[in-house]
Scaffold this motif. Structure first.
Motif, mmCIF file in Angstrom:
data_model
loop_
_atom_site.group_PDB
_atom_site.id
_atom_site.type_symbol
_atom_site.label_atom_id
_atom_site.label_comp_id
_atom_site.label_asym_id
_atom_site.label_seq_id
_atom_site.Cartn_x
_atom_site.Cartn_y
_atom_site.Cartn_z
ATOM 1 N N SER A 277 -0.920 -0.664 -4.568
ATOM 2 C CA SER A 277 -2.099 0.199 -4.684
ATOM 3 C C SER A 277 -1.734 1.629 -4.340
ATOM 4 O O SER A 277 -0.899 1.881 -3.460
ATOM 5 C CB SER A 277 -3.258 -0.299 -3.817
ATOM 6 O OG SER A 277 -3.019 -0.028 -2.461
ATOM 7 N N GLY A 278 -2.348 2.560 -5.056
ATOM 8 C CA GLY A 278 -2.060 3.984 -4.898
ATOM 9 C C GLY A 278 -0.945 4.406 -5.838
ATOM 10 O O GLY A 278 -0.079 3.608 -6.213
ATOM 11 N N GLY A 279 -1.009 5.645 -6.273
ATOM 12 C CA GLY A 279 0.093 6.190 -7.077
ATOM 13 C C GLY A 279 0.172 5.687 -8.498
ATOM 14 O O GLY A 279 1.199 5.848 -9.153
ATOM 15 N N SER A 280 -0.916 5.091 -8.997
ATOM 16 C CA SER A 280 -0.839 4.479 -10.333
ATOM 17 C C SER A 280 -1.249 5.434 -11.440
ATOM 18 O O SER A 280 -1.207 5.082 -12.615
ATOM 19 C CB SER A 280 -1.731 3.235 -10.380
ATOM 20 O OG SER A 280 -3.094 3.618 -10.288
ATOM 21 N N SER B 114 0.860 -1.190 0.000
ATOM 22 C CA SER B 114 0.000 0.000 0.000
ATOM 23 C C SER B 114 0.886 1.225 0.000
ATOM 24 O O SER B 114 1.836 1.302 0.789
ATOM 25 C CB SER B 114 -0.888 0.021 1.248
ATOM 26 O OG SER B 114 -1.975 -0.853 1.083
ATOM 27 N N THR B 115 0.582 2.177 -0.854
ATOM 28 C CA THR B 115 1.416 3.376 -0.915
ATOM 29 C C THR B 115 0.596 4.626 -0.642
ATOM 30 O O THR B 115 -0.577 4.710 -0.996
ATOM 31 C CB THR B 115 2.089 3.536 -2.293
ATOM 32 O OG1 THR B 115 1.102 3.943 -3.254
ATOM 33 C CG2 THR B 115 2.738 2.255 -2.750
ATOM 34 N N GLY B 116 1.225 5.573 0.008
ATOM 35 C CA GLY B 116 0.596 6.868 0.267
ATOM 36 C C GLY B 116 1.087 7.456 1.575
ATOM 37 O O GLY B 116 1.079 6.771 2.609
ATOM 38 N N ASP B 117 1.502 8.705 1.529
ATOM 39 C CA ASP B 117 1.977 9.400 2.732
ATOM 40 C C ASP B 117 0.871 9.514 3.784
ATOM 41 O O ASP B 117 1.158 9.730 4.965
ATOM 42 C CB ASP B 117 2.444 10.820 2.361
ATOM 43 C CG ASP B 117 3.705 10.795 1.512
ATOM 44 O OD1 ASP B 117 4.425 9.774 1.558
ATOM 45 O OD2 ASP B 117 3.955 11.793 0.805
ATOM 46 N N GLU B 118 -0.382 9.403 3.326
ATOM 47 C CA GLU B 118 -1.509 9.610 4.238
ATOM 48 C C GLU B 118 -1.919 8.339 4.980
ATOM 49 O O GLU B 118 -2.831 8.375 5.811
ATOM 50 C CB GLU B 118 -2.707 10.169 3.447
ATOM 51 C CG GLU B 118 -3.452 9.179 2.538
ATOM 52 C CD GLU B 118 -2.745 8.872 1.204
ATOM 53 O OE1 GLU B 118 -1.527 9.099 1.103
ATOM 54 O OE2 GLU B 118 -3.420 8.381 0.292
ATOM 55 N N LEU B 119 -1.283 7.205 4.680
ATOM 56 C CA LEU B 119 -1.769 5.931 5.227
ATOM 57 C C LEU B 119 -1.091 5.567 6.540
ATOM 58 O O LEU B 119 0.107 5.789 6.716
ATOM 59 C CB LEU B 119 -1.526 4.807 4.225
ATOM 60 C CG LEU B 119 -2.184 4.965 2.849
ATOM 61 C CD1 LEU B 119 -1.840 3.775 1.963
ATOM 62 C CD2 LEU B 119 -3.700 5.121 2.977
ATOM 63 N N ASP C 227 5.687 5.010 1.837
ATOM 64 C CA ASP C 227 5.294 6.397 1.517
ATOM 65 C C ASP C 227 5.543 6.701 0.040
ATOM 66 O O ASP C 227 6.129 5.918 -0.691
ATOM 67 C CB ASP C 227 5.979 7.404 2.451
ATOM 68 C CG ASP C 227 7.470 7.168 2.565
ATOM 69 O OD1 ASP C 227 8.010 6.450 1.699
ATOM 70 O OD2 ASP C 227 8.077 7.680 3.524
ATOM 71 N N ASP C 228 5.032 7.859 -0.377
ATOM 72 C CA ASP C 228 5.132 8.222 -1.790
ATOM 73 C C ASP C 228 6.553 8.659 -2.099
ATOM 74 O O ASP C 228 6.867 9.845 -2.160
ATOM 75 C CB ASP C 228 4.143 9.367 -2.112
ATOM 76 C CG ASP C 228 2.705 8.906 -2.019
ATOM 77 O OD1 ASP C 228 2.367 7.863 -2.612
ATOM 78 O OD2 ASP C 228 1.896 9.594 -1.357
ATOM 79 N N SER C 229 7.401 7.686 -2.268
ATOM 80 C CA SER C 229 8.796 7.986 -2.574
ATOM 81 C C SER C 229 9.286 6.918 -3.536
ATOM 82 O O SER C 229 9.074 5.716 -3.320
ATOM 83 C CB SER C 229 9.625 8.000 -1.279
ATOM 84 O OG SER C 229 10.714 7.111 -1.361
HETATM 85 MG MG MG Z 1 -1.554 8.102 -3.273
#
Ligand code: MG
Ligand code: AMP
Length: 419
Positions: free
Chosen positions: A256-259, A189-194, A232-234
Motif C-alpha cells: 500500500s502507498g506509492g501506487s 506499508s510504504t511511505g517515509d511518513e509512516l 520507506d519510499d525507496s
Molecule cells: Mg506514499
C-alpha cells in the motif's frame, strides 16, 4: 506528472484475476474445517440416516390400518412390543392390526410405515389401543437415506464449509476433508511518513493504519497473513521487501502507498524490477481506487494499493477479495454479500468509472409499494478517502455502475455489505 497509461474497466481487471489458478490442497480434520473451502466433491459413503426412524413418541403402525380413523370410528390395534432406543426391534414385525410402542429416534420395525403420535392414542385394555387419527404412509418417520442417500453429492467442490456442511459430514462419519490451503497474504506499508502503531509519531509522521486494516481483511478471508512492516519510499527497500515476501511463500503481496504516477511513487518500478514479474494493470476505472497496480509472477499476485486508508480497503474488498476467492476455488462473484438498497439521497457520479460509495444503511426507511416489505435505505457517508472514520460509520459500499451519471433519490442500487 505522467498520466495512467491505460485505465482498465473493473470487468477487465477482474478478468485478469480470473486467470489465476486455485492454490494447493490439504487434508484437515472436521474440527478445523470451518469456513475452509472443499477442494473436491464429497459423496455420501452411506445412507443418512442409516435406518428409518420415528420423529415422534407414539406407536409404529401400518398406515393402512388407520385409514379413515376418527373420534367416532377409531382404529383398534394390538400392541406387540416396545422398541428400545438405540436397538434393533428384533422379532417385532408389524402385521395387520398390530402396533409397537416407539420413541423419537427409535428404529421403525419391519412392516410399519408410519407412527401415530401418543396424543392420538388411547389404551383401552392392556396391550390394546385405539387411535382416532389417520396417518399417511411415511408420516412421523424419517426414511432411511432421506437426509442423503449413499453416493449422493453432499458437498460440492468450491463450497465454503459452514456448520451445516460440517454437520452432514459428521452424520456420515467423514472425519477429514480435503480443502484448499489458506492463501498466504503478505502486507507491506510504504511511505517515509509512516511509523509503527506503538510509536508516537514525531511531527509530520502518522501511524500505519493499512497494515492493520489489510491484515484484518485477509483474516476475514481466512488467509494466512505475513506482515512485512513499514518500508520507506525507496526502490531498493521496497524491492527487498517484495522479494522477502515472495521468499516467505506469499501467494498475494499487498503493497500500500506509492501506487500512483508521481515521482515519489515507486511501486510500479518495483514490480517491473522483480525478475519474472509482469505488470498486468496500472490504473482501473473505479473510485476510489484508480491508482491500483496488478503484477504477476507465476501464480502469485502483487497488488499496488493506493495509500489512502479508505481507498486501500475499497480496492481490497472489490479486487483483492475477488482474487482470494479465485485462489481458494470459490465463486468470486459470491465473495461478498450484496443486497439491494434504495438511495435515501441523490448519488452523483460520472460515466466511465464505477463508484463505490461508503454508505450507512437504515433498515426501515423505505417500504416498497405498500407491500409491507421494507428495503434498507442507503445514505452516503461523506468524507475524503483518507479518513478511516468514514468506514467506521459505514455498513457497506454502494455500487454505481460505470455507465451511470448518478442515482436519484429512491432508485435501487447494489450494496456490498461489510462482513
Ligand atoms: Mg506514499
Ligand atoms: P500514497 O498512495 O503513497 O500517495 O499515499 C496516499 C496517502 O495515504 C498519503 O497521505 C499517505 O500518508 C497515506 N498513507 C499511505 N500509507 C498509509 C498507511 N499505511 N496508513 C495510513 N496512511 C497511509
Amino acid at each position: 506528472v505522467k498520466g495512467f497509461f491505460h485505465l482498465l474497466s473493473s470487468r477487465q481487471f477482474k478478468e485478469l484475476l480470473l486467470d489465476f489458478q486455485p492454490v494447493g490442497t490439504e487434508d484437515v480434520s472436521l474440527d478445523s474445517a470451518l469456513c475452509r473451502v472443499a477442494a473436491e466433491d464429497i459423496h455420501a459413503p452411506e445412507d443418512l440416516p442409516p435406518f428409518s426412524r420415528s420423529t415422534m413418541d407414539g406407536f409404529a403402525v401400518r398406515a393402512r390400518d388407520c385409514f379413515g380413523a376418527s373420534e367416532s370410528e377409531p382404529s383398534l390395534l394390538s400392541v406387540i412390543g416396545d422398541i428400545r432406543m438405540g436397538t434393533v426391534p428384533e422379532g417385532l414385525a408389524i402385521g395387520p392390526g398390530q402396533a409397537a410402542r416407539i420413541w423419537t429416534g427409535g428404529m421403525l420395525p419391519p412392516g410399519a410405515d408410519a407412527v401415530v403420535m401418543l396424543e392420538y392414542v388411547r389404551e383401552i385394555a392392556p396391550g390394546v389401543i385405539e387411535t382416532f387419527r389417520a396417518v399417511a404412509p411415511g408420516e412421523n418417520v424419517i426414511e432411511k437415506g432421506q437426509d442423503c442417500q449413499a453416493d449422493a453429492l453432499v458437498v460440492r467442490a468450491g463450497s465454503r464449509l459452514r456448520p451445516q456442511e460440517l454437520g452432514v459430514l459428521a452424520g456420515l462419519g467423514i472425519t477429514e476433508v480435503r480443502v484448499r490451503k489458506r492463501p498466504l497474504v503478505a502486507i507491506i506499508s510504504t511511505g517515509d511518513e509512516l511509523v509503527p502503531i506503538e510509536q508516537s509519531p514525531s511531527p509530520g509522521k502518522i501511524r500505519d493504519i493499512n497494515s492493520t486494516t489489510l491484515s484484518a481483511l485477509a483474516q476475514e478471508d481466512r488467509c494466512g497473513v505475513v506482515r512485512m512492516g513499514i518500508v520507506d519510499d525507496s526502490l531498493d527497500h521496497m524491492l527487498n521487501a517484495c522479494a522477502q515476501a515472495l521468499d516467505k511463500g506469499a501467494d498475494v503481496v499487498l503493497v500500500s502507498g506509492g501506487s500512483s504516477v508521481g515521482n515519489r511513487d515507486f511501486t510500479l518500478r518495483v514490480f517491473e524490477s522483480i525478475a519474472g514479474c509482469r505488470v498486468l494493470a496500472h490504473g482501473v476505472a473505479v473510485r476510489p481506487g484508480k491508482p491500483t497496480l496488478l503484477a504477476r509472477t507465476g501464480n502469485r499476485a502483487l497488488f499496488g494499493l493506493p495509500g489512502h486508508v479508505a481507498s486501500a480497503m475499497v480496492v481490497y474488498q472489490v479486487f483483492v477479495r475477488y482474487l482470494l476467492s479465485v485462489l481458494q476455488g470459490t465463486d468470486p462473484e459470491k465473495g461478498s454479500l450484496r443486497i439491494m438498497a434504495q438511495c435515501a439521497e441523490p448519488f452523483p457520479s460520472a460515466t466511465g468509472r464505477e463508484d463505490y460509495v461508503r454508505v450507512a444503511l437504515d433498515r426501515s426507511a423505505f417500504e416498497t409499494g405498500g407491500s409491507g416489505i421494507t428495503c434498507p435505505a442507503a445514505r452516503p457517508v461523506h468524507g475524503k478517502s483518507g479518513l478511516i472514520s468514514t468506514l467506521v460509520k459505514s455498513d457497506g459500499l454502494l455500487v454505481i455502475p460505470r455507465d451511470s451519471e448518478g442515482l436519484h433519490r429512491g432508485e435501487y442500487a447494489e450494496v456490498i455489505i461489510f462482513q
